[in-house]
Scaffold this motif. Structure first.
Motif, mmCIF file in Angstrom:
data_model
loop_
_atom_site.group_PDB
_atom_site.id
_atom_site.type_symbol
_atom_site.label_atom_id
_atom_site.label_comp_id
_atom_site.label_asym_id
_atom_site.label_seq_id
_atom_site.Cartn_x
_atom_site.Cartn_y
_atom_site.Cartn_z
ATOM 1 N N LYS A 172 0.752 -1.193 0.179
ATOM 2 C CA LYS A 172 0.106 -0.019 -0.040
ATOM 3 C C LYS A 172 0.976 1.192 0.172
ATOM 4 C CE LYS A 172 -4.482 0.748 -0.150
ATOM 5 N NZ LYS A 172 -5.210 0.497 -1.290
ATOM 6 N N LEU A 180 0.133 7.989 2.389
ATOM 7 C CA LEU A 180 -0.511 7.206 3.434
ATOM 8 C C LEU A 180 -0.152 7.148 4.907
ATOM 9 C CD1 LEU A 180 -2.295 4.455 3.187
ATOM 10 C CD2 LEU A 180 -0.341 3.226 3.104
ATOM 11 N N ILE A 195 -7.406 7.542 -0.061
ATOM 12 C CA ILE A 195 -6.845 6.526 -0.574
ATOM 13 C C ILE A 195 -7.343 5.742 -1.904
ATOM 14 C CG2 ILE A 195 -5.560 4.415 -0.137
ATOM 15 C CD1 ILE A 195 -4.500 6.974 1.158
#
Length: 114
Positions: free
Chosen positions: A75, A84, A112
């Motif tokens: 991620k 993030l 996101i």
């Protein structure tokens, strides 16, 4: 992914404090304890790990095992470390100020997964 910020955040995980816990770590507990604490609160789509860990800290002694593990950074690779990390920090802060599970999920989706 070798990034100085992620390495620094990993270094903090050796401290036994709730703010140093999160979903990119391993949590070893018995099934009985998991069930005793009510399992994950399924109203949380994001932050469910931190919510559970908060209940764990309130009710039981928590011990940090002084071993390292490698977890996925996919991620961070997809979204970017700073974006993030800012999102996760904001979610932590929003929850501490009383945001609901749905508000946290909506914030995450906007930031996101647009």
């Amino acid at each position: 992914m070798d990034h100085w910020w992620l390495n620094l955040m990993g270094w903090f995980t050796k401290f036994n404090h709730k703010a140093c816990r999160g979903g990119d770590q391993s949590l070893f507990i018995t099934k009985n304890l998991f069930e005793e604490l009510g399992g994950y609160n399924e109203t949380y789509v994001v932050y469910e790990d931190n919510e559970f860990i908060g209940r764990l800290y309130k009710q039981k002694e928590f011990k940090v095992i002084p071993k390292f593990i490698t977890t996925s950074a996919r991620k961070y690779e997809e979204v970017g470390v700073w974006k993030l990390q800012f999102c996760f920090s904001s979610i932590y802060l929003k929850r501490s100020m009383g945001a609901s599970p749905e508000e946290l999920h909506q914030y995450y989706k906007r930031r996101i997964n647009p």
